[in-house]
Design a protein around this motif. Structure first.
Motif, PDB file in Angstrom:
ATOM      1  N   LEU A   1      -1.524  10.270  -1.862  1.00 64.00           N
ATOM      2  CA  LEU A   1      -1.481   9.988  -0.435  1.00 64.00           C
ATOM      3  C   LEU A   1      -1.320  11.276   0.366  1.00 64.00           C
ATOM      4  O   LEU A   1      -1.985  11.475   1.401  1.00 64.00           O
ATOM      5  CB  LEU A   1      -0.336   9.025  -0.124  1.00 64.00           C
ATOM      6  CG  LEU A   1      -0.143   8.682   1.356  1.00 64.00           C
ATOM      7  CD1 LEU A   1      -1.369   8.000   1.937  1.00 64.00           C
ATOM      8  CD2 LEU A   1       1.099   7.809   1.553  1.00 64.00           C
TER       9      LEU A   1
ATOM     10  N   GLN B   1      -4.197   4.663   8.473  1.00 65.52           N
ATOM     11  CA  GLN B   1      -5.409   4.116   7.847  1.00 65.52           C
ATOM     12  C   GLN B   1      -5.183   3.785   6.371  1.00 65.52           C
ATOM     13  O   GLN B   1      -5.806   2.865   5.842  1.00 65.52           O
ATOM     14  CB  GLN B   1      -6.548   5.100   7.995  1.00 65.52           C
ATOM     15  CG  GLN B   1      -7.073   5.244   9.416  1.00 65.52           C
ATOM     16  CD  GLN B   1      -8.053   6.387   9.568  1.00 65.52           C
ATOM     17  OE1 GLN B   1      -8.060   7.337   8.768  1.00 65.52           O
ATOM     18  NE2 GLN B   1      -8.874   6.318  10.595  1.00 65.52           N
ATOM     19  N   ARG B   2      -4.301   4.500   5.714  1.00 67.00           N
ATOM     20  CA  ARG B   2      -4.140   4.351   4.277  1.00 67.00           C
ATOM     21  C   ARG B   2      -3.009   3.423   3.855  1.00 67.00           C
ATOM     22  O   ARG B   2      -3.092   2.798   2.800  1.00 67.00           O
ATOM     23  CB  ARG B   2      -3.982   5.726   3.630  1.00 67.00           C
ATOM     24  CG  ARG B   2      -5.323   6.451   3.555  1.00 67.00           C
ATOM     25  CD  ARG B   2      -5.170   7.955   3.498  1.00 67.00           C
ATOM     26  NE  ARG B   2      -6.501   8.575   3.405  1.00 67.00           N
ATOM     27  CZ  ARG B   2      -7.317   8.760   4.453  1.00 67.00           C
ATOM     28  NH1 ARG B   2      -6.939   8.355   5.659  1.00 67.00           N
ATOM     29  NH2 ARG B   2      -8.496   9.337   4.294  1.00 67.00           N
ATOM     30  N   ILE B   3      -1.950   3.315   4.656  1.00 66.69           N
ATOM     31  CA  ILE B   3      -0.860   2.430   4.229  1.00 66.69           C
ATOM     32  C   ILE B   3      -0.515   1.386   5.287  1.00 66.69           C
ATOM     33  O   ILE B   3       0.457   0.663   5.127  1.00 66.69           O
ATOM     34  CB  ILE B   3       0.412   3.232   3.844  1.00 66.69           C
ATOM     35  CG1 ILE B   3       0.983   3.956   5.070  1.00 66.69           C
ATOM     36  CG2 ILE B   3       0.111   4.203   2.718  1.00 66.69           C
ATOM     37  CD1 ILE B   3       2.359   4.572   4.793  1.00 66.69           C
TER      38      ILE B   3
ATOM     39  N   ARG C   1       0.808  -1.216   0.000  1.00 68.70           N
ATOM     40  CA  ARG C   1       0.000   0.000   0.000  1.00 68.70           C
ATOM     41  C   ARG C   1       0.843   1.269   0.000  1.00 68.70           C
ATOM     42  O   ARG C   1       0.323   2.369  -0.207  1.00 68.70           O
ATOM     43  CB  ARG C   1      -0.938   0.012   1.212  1.00 68.70           C
ATOM     44  CG  ARG C   1      -1.863  -1.185   1.281  1.00 68.70           C
ATOM     45  CD  ARG C   1      -2.755  -1.128   2.503  1.00 68.70           C
ATOM     46  NE  ARG C   1      -3.775  -0.081   2.388  1.00 68.70           N
ATOM     47  CZ  ARG C   1      -4.593   0.261   3.376  1.00 68.70           C
ATOM     48  NH1 ARG C   1      -4.490  -0.326   4.560  1.00 68.70           N
ATOM     49  NH2 ARG C   1      -5.495   1.210   3.198  1.00 68.70           N
TER      50      ARG C   1
ATOM     51  N   GLU D   1      -4.540  13.023   0.819  1.00 66.87           N
ATOM     52  CA  GLU D   1      -5.462  12.369   1.748  1.00 66.87           C
ATOM     53  C   GLU D   1      -5.057  12.549   3.205  1.00 66.87           C
ATOM     54  O   GLU D   1      -5.911  12.528   4.102  1.00 66.87           O
ATOM     55  CB  GLU D   1      -5.528  10.875   1.431  1.00 66.87           C
ATOM     56  CG  GLU D   1      -6.147  10.557   0.076  1.00 66.87           C
ATOM     57  CD  GLU D   1      -6.059   9.079  -0.258  1.00 66.87           C
ATOM     58  OE1 GLU D   1      -5.194   8.396   0.330  1.00 66.87           O
ATOM     59  OE2 GLU D   1      -6.843   8.620  -1.094  1.00 66.87           O
ATOM     60  N   VAL D   2      -3.773  12.739   3.451  1.00 74.04           N
ATOM     61  CA  VAL D   2      -3.263  12.774   4.820  1.00 74.04           C
ATOM     62  C   VAL D   2      -3.161  14.195   5.383  1.00 74.04           C
ATOM     63  O   VAL D   2      -3.412  14.421   6.568  1.00 74.04           O
ATOM     64  CB  VAL D   2      -1.883  12.078   4.884  1.00 74.04           C
ATOM     65  CG1 VAL D   2      -1.218  12.284   6.247  1.00 74.04           C
ATOM     66  CG2 VAL D   2      -2.028  10.584   4.586  1.00 74.04           C
TER      67      VAL D   2
ATOM     68  N   ARG E   1       1.269   8.386  -7.097  1.00 75.30           N
ATOM     69  CA  ARG E   1       0.614   7.765  -5.933  1.00 75.30           C
ATOM     70  C   ARG E   1       0.984   8.489  -4.642  1.00 75.30           C
ATOM     71  O   ARG E   1       0.168   8.607  -3.723  1.00 75.30           O
ATOM     72  CB  ARG E   1       0.997   6.295  -5.847  1.00 75.30           C
ATOM     73  CG  ARG E   1       0.392   5.417  -6.925  1.00 75.30           C
ATOM     74  CD  ARG E   1       0.668   3.960  -6.642  1.00 75.30           C
ATOM     75  NE  ARG E   1       0.083   3.542  -5.358  1.00 75.30           N
ATOM     76  CZ  ARG E   1       0.360   2.381  -4.756  1.00 75.30           C
ATOM     77  NH1 ARG E   1       1.224   1.538  -5.308  1.00 75.30           N
ATOM     78  NH2 ARG E   1      -0.212   2.070  -3.611  1.00 75.30           N
TER      79      ARG E   1
ATOM     80  N   ARG F   1      -4.402   9.259   9.832  1.00 71.03           N
ATOM     81  CA  ARG F   1      -4.800   9.068   8.430  1.00 71.03           C
ATOM     82  C   ARG F   1      -3.745   8.294   7.646  1.00 71.03           C
ATOM     83  O   ARG F   1      -4.078   7.478   6.780  1.00 71.03           O
ATOM     84  CB  ARG F   1      -5.095  10.421   7.795  1.00 71.03           C
ATOM     85  CG  ARG F   1      -6.363  11.073   8.323  1.00 71.03           C
ATOM     86  CD  ARG F   1      -6.838  12.198   7.445  1.00 71.03           C
ATOM     87  NE  ARG F   1      -6.098  13.417   7.626  1.00 71.03           N
ATOM     88  CZ  ARG F   1      -6.490  14.427   8.417  1.00 71.03           C
ATOM     89  NH1 ARG F   1      -7.617  14.343   9.113  1.00 71.03           N
ATOM     90  NH2 ARG F   1      -5.769  15.531   8.507  1.00 71.03           N
TER      91      ARG F   1
END
Length: 266
Positions: A73, A260-262, A62, A76-77, A69, A257
């Motif tokens: 990210l 949660q994403r990676i 991830r 989003e963070v 990418r 965050r």
């Protein structure tokens, strides 16, 4: 944290440069003298910091491998105004140039430089919290940087510590500087950051043409190949105890965050 030899003086982007509203390109010069501290006046309350953040291991599948990418990210963070409470407003400019970052040179002056190869993407946002008509109680920045590897991120955080030890006073531009800088480092989730692999904070005093010293704080943390950082500068009469919750809240929310994403969730 590991130490990487022979990498020069490039450091994790410090909040002081961006809080100053300048490019970090001022000329070198003699360090300014210390001046007396200001009396404290509270700033608006910050939102409660997330507590008990559980950080899962990073999932390599991830983690970003390309600049595209990584930029997604970062978007989003990175923190927004709501992460610092209802009084926070976007600053001007709101976002920094994503193709550059400040670097501390051999004279302890901050200058803008292109991103190094190990950085896939970075972004900084600025915010303000007004204290009243024509006066700001605090200026804030939030930064997210994605590196090619977790080791690259760890080495960069270590260099930020080394730079502070080398330059306890740093010039942002001719009429703005920070001084009386004091560091604190944590490793592998010490204290209340169980999501954090490494963390580094500094406190000090900010001076500009309007006077000073004004309280200054900056804190960065790493989650795998991602670093997050928050910087806060108080305005005239702001107390140091008022800015610490802003730093802790913004950093914790961005770390959450990132996990949660990676993170690898069972």
């Amino acid at each position: 944290m590991p130490r990487r030899p022979g990498r020069g003086t490039a450091a994790l982007c410090t909040g002081a440069v961006l809080l100053s509203g300048c490019s970090g390109g001022g000329p070198a010069g003699r360090r300014p003298p210390d001046v007396p501290s200001a009396a404290p006046v509270p700033v608006p309350a910050s939102p409660a910091s997330p507590t008990g953040v559980a950080g899962p291991p990073v999932d390599p599948a991830r983690a970003p491998r390309t600049p595209g990418r990584a930029r997604a990210l970062v978007a989003e963070v990175i923190a927004g105004p709501a992460d610092f409470g209802p009084a926070a407003r976007p600053g001007l400019p709101y976002e920094s140039d994503p193709g550059q970052r400040p670097v501390l040179d051999g004279e302890c002056d901050w200058r803008q430089r292109p991103l190094p190869r190990e950085v896939l993407a970075t972004r900084t946002r600025s915010f303000r919290i007004p204290a009243g008509p024509g006066r700001e109680a605090a200026r804030l920045t939030a930064t997210v940087t994605v590196y090619r590897s977790s080791d690259d991120a760890a080495w960069e955080l270590a260099r930020a510590m080394e730079d502070l030890m080398r330059c306890p006073a740093q010039r942002l531009r001719e009429d703005q500087w920070v001084g009386a800088l004091f560091p604190a480092a944590l490793y592998a989730g010490e204290q209340d950051d169980s999501a954090t692999r490494d963390a580094f904070s500094e406190t000090g005093e900010f001076h500009d043409q309007s006077g000073g010293p004004y309280p200054y704080g900056w804190s960065a943390a790493r989650y795998g190949p991602v670093t997050v950082a928050v910087g806060v500068r108080g305005g005239p009469g702001t107390g140091r105890e008022s800015i610490a919750p802003l730093v802790a809240s913004g950093r914790a929310r961005m770390l959450l965050r990132a996990g949660q994403r990676i993170g690898r969730w069972a």
